[in-house]
Design a protein around this motif. Structure first.
Motif, PDB file in Angstrom:
ATOM      1  N   LEU A   1      44.316  41.309  33.108  1.00 34.45           N
ATOM      2  CA  LEU A   1      43.889  40.013  32.547  1.00 34.45           C
ATOM      3  C   LEU A   1      42.452  39.681  32.966  1.00 34.45           C
ATOM      4  O   LEU A   1      41.701  39.065  32.211  1.00 34.45           O
ATOM      5  CB  LEU A   1      44.839  38.898  32.986  1.00 34.45           C
ATOM      6  CG  LEU A   1      46.156  38.810  32.202  1.00 34.45           C
ATOM      7  CD1 LEU A   1      47.150  37.892  32.901  1.00 34.45           C
ATOM      8  CD2 LEU A   1      45.908  38.339  30.764  1.00 34.45           C
TER       9      LEU A   1
ATOM     10  N   ARG B   1      40.245  46.488  41.891  1.00 33.81           N
ATOM     11  CA  ARG B   1      41.483  45.709  41.943  1.00 33.81           C
ATOM     12  C   ARG B   1      41.460  44.828  43.186  1.00 33.81           C
ATOM     13  O   ARG B   1      41.117  45.286  44.275  1.00 33.81           O
ATOM     14  CB  ARG B   1      42.659  46.676  42.038  1.00 33.81           C
ATOM     15  CG  ARG B   1      44.022  46.002  42.062  1.00 33.81           C
ATOM     16  CD  ARG B   1      45.106  47.060  42.229  1.00 33.81           C
ATOM     17  NE  ARG B   1      46.432  46.490  42.102  1.00 33.81           N
ATOM     18  CZ  ARG B   1      47.548  47.204  42.197  1.00 33.81           C
ATOM     19  NH1 ARG B   1      47.472  48.514  42.405  1.00 33.81           N
ATOM     20  NH2 ARG B   1      48.732  46.635  42.082  1.00 33.81           N
TER      21      ARG B   1
ATOM     22  N   TYR C   1      39.203  37.868  41.417  1.00 34.52           N
ATOM     23  CA  TYR C   1      39.655  36.583  40.866  1.00 34.52           C
ATOM     24  C   TYR C   1      38.504  35.593  40.699  1.00 34.52           C
ATOM     25  O   TYR C   1      38.722  34.431  40.395  1.00 34.52           O
ATOM     26  CB  TYR C   1      40.676  35.934  41.801  1.00 34.52           C
ATOM     27  CG  TYR C   1      41.966  36.685  41.994  1.00 34.52           C
ATOM     28  CD1 TYR C   1      42.920  36.736  40.977  1.00 34.52           C
ATOM     29  CD2 TYR C   1      42.238  37.329  43.188  1.00 34.52           C
ATOM     30  CE1 TYR C   1      44.117  37.402  41.162  1.00 34.52           C
ATOM     31  CE2 TYR C   1      43.442  37.994  43.386  1.00 34.52           C
ATOM     32  CZ  TYR C   1      44.376  38.024  42.368  1.00 34.52           C
ATOM     33  OH  TYR C   1      45.557  38.686  42.559  1.00 34.52           O
TER      34      TYR C   1
ATOM     35  N   SER D   1      45.360  42.316  46.582  1.00 28.97           N
ATOM     36  CA  SER D   1      46.713  41.791  46.395  1.00 28.97           C
ATOM     37  C   SER D   1      46.972  41.455  44.944  1.00 28.97           C
ATOM     38  O   SER D   1      47.839  40.633  44.636  1.00 28.97           O
ATOM     39  CB  SER D   1      46.925  40.552  47.250  1.00 28.97           C
ATOM     40  OG  SER D   1      46.961  40.913  48.601  1.00 28.97           O
ATOM     41  N   ALA D   2      46.251  42.093  44.057  1.00 30.09           N
ATOM     42  CA  ALA D   2      46.392  41.766  42.640  1.00 30.09           C
ATOM     43  C   ALA D   2      47.484  42.604  41.990  1.00 30.09           C
ATOM     44  O   ALA D   2      47.540  43.821  42.169  1.00 30.09           O
ATOM     45  CB  ALA D   2      45.072  41.976  41.913  1.00 30.09           C
ATOM     46  N   LEU D   3      48.296  41.943  41.222  1.00 30.83           N
ATOM     47  CA  LEU D   3      49.216  42.622  40.327  1.00 30.83           C
ATOM     48  C   LEU D   3      48.409  43.398  39.288  1.00 30.83           C
ATOM     49  O   LEU D   3      47.317  42.970  38.901  1.00 30.83           O
ATOM     50  CB  LEU D   3      50.079  41.589  39.588  1.00 30.83           C
ATOM     51  CG  LEU D   3      50.996  40.736  40.465  1.00 30.83           C
ATOM     52  CD1 LEU D   3      51.491  39.529  39.670  1.00 30.83           C
ATOM     53  CD2 LEU D   3      52.171  41.578  40.923  1.00 30.83           C
ATOM     54  N   ILE D   4      48.950  44.511  38.821  1.00 32.36           N
ATOM     55  CA  ILE D   4      48.299  45.254  37.740  1.00 32.36           C
ATOM     56  C   ILE D   4      48.064  44.299  36.561  1.00 32.36           C
ATOM     57  O   ILE D   4      47.011  44.316  35.932  1.00 32.36           O
ATOM     58  CB  ILE D   4      49.171  46.453  37.302  1.00 32.36           C
ATOM     59  CG1 ILE D   4      49.300  47.470  38.456  1.00 32.36           C
ATOM     60  CG2 ILE D   4      48.581  47.123  36.059  1.00 32.36           C
ATOM     61  CD1 ILE D   4      50.308  48.583  38.190  1.00 32.36           C
ATOM     62  N   LYS D   5      49.030  43.447  36.324  1.00 33.99           N
ATOM     63  CA  LYS D   5      48.927  42.497  35.218  1.00 33.99           C
ATOM     64  C   LYS D   5      47.712  41.578  35.370  1.00 33.99           C
ATOM     65  O   LYS D   5      46.984  41.311  34.408  1.00 33.99           O
ATOM     66  CB  LYS D   5      50.207  41.660  35.169  1.00 33.99           C
ATOM     67  CG  LYS D   5      50.283  40.724  34.010  1.00 33.99           C
ATOM     68  CD  LYS D   5      51.588  39.939  34.024  1.00 33.99           C
ATOM     69  CE  LYS D   5      51.565  38.906  32.895  1.00 33.99           C
ATOM     70  NZ  LYS D   5      52.812  38.103  32.913  1.00 33.99           N
ATOM     71  N   GLU D   6      47.484  41.078  36.570  1.00 33.55           N
ATOM     72  CA  GLU D   6      46.344  40.197  36.818  1.00 33.55           C
ATOM     73  C   GLU D   6      45.022  40.960  36.702  1.00 33.55           C
ATOM     74  O   GLU D   6      44.001  40.414  36.255  1.00 33.55           O
ATOM     75  CB  GLU D   6      46.440  39.595  38.219  1.00 33.55           C
ATOM     76  CG  GLU D   6      47.606  38.646  38.398  1.00 33.55           C
ATOM     77  CD  GLU D   6      47.801  38.235  39.849  1.00 33.55           C
ATOM     78  OE1 GLU D   6      48.368  37.165  40.096  1.00 33.55           O
ATOM     79  OE2 GLU D   6      47.404  39.008  40.754  1.00 33.55           O
TER      80      GLU D   6
ATOM     81  N   GLU E   1      39.689  40.594  30.697  1.00 34.45           N
ATOM     82  CA  GLU E   1      39.464  39.761  29.510  1.00 34.45           C
ATOM     83  C   GLU E   1      38.381  38.711  29.729  1.00 34.45           C
ATOM     84  O   GLU E   1      37.763  38.255  28.772  1.00 34.45           O
ATOM     85  CB  GLU E   1      40.779  39.116  29.052  1.00 34.45           C
ATOM     86  CG  GLU E   1      41.780  40.207  28.691  1.00 34.45           C
ATOM     87  CD  GLU E   1      43.044  39.684  28.028  1.00 34.45           C
ATOM     88  OE1 GLU E   1      43.035  38.556  27.498  1.00 34.45           O
ATOM     89  OE2 GLU E   1      44.036  40.429  28.041  1.00 34.45           O
TER      90      GLU E   1
END
Lengths: 253, 253, 253, 253
Positions: free
Chosen positions: C142, C131, C112, C134-139, C145
């Motif tokens: 993202l 990863r 992050y 505690s990251a969502l796959i979605k995060e 990007e």
């Protein structure tokens, strides 16, 4: 949305007053239960709790007095003249518990035990439905429908902490869930700070927070000598701790 | 540590071969179950699964055929001559299911239903004990002791995914738990990739991973027309998918 | 969707072959790193890993050799003629690491750290983006990007376990996330089984499962005497363990 | 154990009074910030908050005014004569933020950014260290040591909710962590109920619970027209909501 008021004995939950339900984690003997409930009555507690059938992770841990408690509880209760909340763990216990227990508590491990919930829907006693320690609020609310389906709408929800990655506390008490449910449903909601904290010195601040967030009451574990309790020794309040809690919760906001 | 071998019918789990247990999420009708089991037998499947009593979060969802299924299952099973695994959700079902079911499955919501586990310990049928979706490995292993206490040591553990913060998959399949249990206990362990994935295209890669990590088998949901299934439509394999899975799992390492 | 192939040195990830990246958790001395990398080269490893800047929860733990390692790494790498993967923890290290490191690894605590990701997007080196635990796959997707925005599309994703309630394993390796990403994006994905397992005997079964689920490679911690390692002693493979892993992963499917 | 008191400007945290820090999620323009801070000053707020550098999961979301805000903030602050709390996301911002910001906030995504914490330890400004949304209390407390190591002991901890399986609330506010830290360490602790709730109507009950559990203050997001806010629109209080919160928190226990 209509706010419902549920009575345990003659005590109302959801009607605006804050109710402290207290007692030992487990009923250990007639003497122990009499001592604790006499003390609690003296300091103004109006609803007792006490485990008869205990669900323990470790099968060699104390499982409650079970049927043995039912031999002396009806008489003791008559003497005390206070309603008793106790956990039910199997549909076949309904009949047996009928004369000893005024409110059935569904424990965190049984929130998904829909066969049990359906049977409780057929009784007319109030039900305290604890949140499964990994249950979504959505699932918790859906579980009430298994009880409602049988015609029993005397349901009190109880937040008792959810399982998270944190280990310093036993479970993570989700007080936002209480605020959420109070604002979006009509169910009375109480909080069990003892199980979540896993440590007796956190019980009082969490109970105060529960009251401030809008809960209708708390469920507190008390033991005259917590270190000798047959279950949940770390989190039970002793009599001094219980007195302090009652004082703070009844004078505060 | 002694590795135990558990038999479902005449099929051994834990003895070194990789067993594929398959069938519909729920038995929906005699025709549906006959069609699926005939297909599965043709492609070499030796143990069937099929839900009779379903536990559903939403009380208005299909709850299984329940007693109705017991009217036709014994005869159907005789015709197919394959053992059947099915979930049990209440101790009072043991007698009723006796002639239809060869292996009782304890679902993820009932891993902590110790009253049920104790009763299953008194039977002599093999038990598939699914991990509670929020159960610690430690609690899962302790739950086996409730079954063992009654004298039944025919226990197969089943990893089916745990509840985490991730939402793209329905649950997080914990294959390290499989490796952990295989290396430190003697229980056979199988994996249910269908419930964890929540999406049929992830079932095959997860089943292959389960085999590679050391599992003794998998539990697969199949439906001739998944989109019409009365439960778990998103994750069931269709017949082509099931054929591909059998081919890949039986030829690969 | 287009599958992308990313090169570390001349080694391709995402092109169909399974790549084993290995080395010590931390570069501890020129001698230690030379010994390990010589061994790894002998058994066929084509990409090295080794920590220079370490992020440790406890500030009194070993923080890596840091700048000291940069004095000997360029020469050592020339000798070994193998590309090196190493973690970057601060945008100001990019220039310093340039001549020692062929592929920047963004560790789980920095997924992050978007300021760092933006700067890495301005480089032209391949990036292994671990990863967040505690990251969502979605995060996680993202976060790529932020790197892509700068024009750098040489991104390899690395699953290394997520934080859950389970404590017997250090983190819960989410192999379904690997299957998910492989089926829905074009990124190469590798798996770090060492950190997730937290126990060296689970590394091999998890690495095999990673291969079966469709990963493009694994990241393995090796140490000649794991019990003496300055960090992550419990999970590093010794040389025999590493030999066994290479054998099993290169002969198996 | 010694209770420490930390000053933001001339306002003390940890000394017994309950401090409400408030302002917009992000500074959006001079006009917006002036309007909000004028209102807040009128209703008695003594510490402002306002985001300059925003970390957003989605790189296309509004990232804060960044350097542009630094052009007008020093003058605006002089006009308001109130201290400002703002998030820092990169060690290279310390110098730039120096004349605009009185207290650096380390956001939840940066609690593990030890390179940043070390640099902040070298400043002499107070630091609000938010808990990582998946950080153990233990890790949170260890992170303070990275700041303390540089000689800066002006640390305020901020609980803002942790990531769990629950989805009806954005994060699960862990008020037991507040009670735990207050009873076992000397750090002032504040609570951010806005981010945890993810819904403005839950902010007030959670803020009251934070006060009751023993927190030294709260951090509140305010916006004149929340539905138009460039970030966190769902959880910001409008001016009426903010007035009500101040009234309830200053008159209640």
């Amino acid at each position: 949305m209509q706010m419902s008021v549920v009575k345990i004995g003659s005590v109302e939950l959801g009607g605006g007053s804050f109710v402290i339900i207290a007692g030992p984690c487990a009923v250990e003997s007639p003497e122990q239960f009499l001592e604790i409930s006499t003390f609690l009555k003296e300091i103004g507690i109006k609803v007792l709790r006490g485990g008869i059938y205990k669900l323990r992770t470790d099968p060699t841990s104390f499982q409650g007095l079970r049927e043995k408690a039912l031999e002396f509880l009806p008489e003791l209760k008559k003497k005390m003249n206070l309603p008793l909340v106790s956990e039910i763990t199997d549909p076949r216990q309904i009949e047996r518990l009928d004369s000893s227990v005024d409110c059935y508590q569904v424990g965190t491990r049984n929130m998904y035990n829909y066969e049990l919930l359906k049977e409780l829907g057929n009784t007319r006693k109030p039900i305290i439905l604890k949140r499964g320690f990994s249950a979504l609020i959505k699932e918790w609310l859906l579980a009430t429908e298994y009880i409602l389906a049988g015609g029993n709408d005397q349901i009190i929800l109880c937040e008792r902490g959810i399982r998270t990655f944190e280990t310093f506390t036993r479970n993570t008490l989700d007080l936002a869930a209480v605020a959420y449910i109070k604002s979006r449903t009509g169910f009375p909601v109480i909080v069990d700070p003892s199980h979540a904290a896993g440590s007796s010195d956190l019980v009082l601040p969490l109970a105060k927070a529960a009251k401030s967030v809008g809960a209708d009451g708390v469920l507190i574990e008390v033991h005259p000598e917590p270190q000798l309790a047959l279950s949940d020794a770390d989190q039970a309040l002793d009599f001094n701790g219980m007195r302090a809690l009652v004082r703070e919760l009844t004078t505060a906001t």
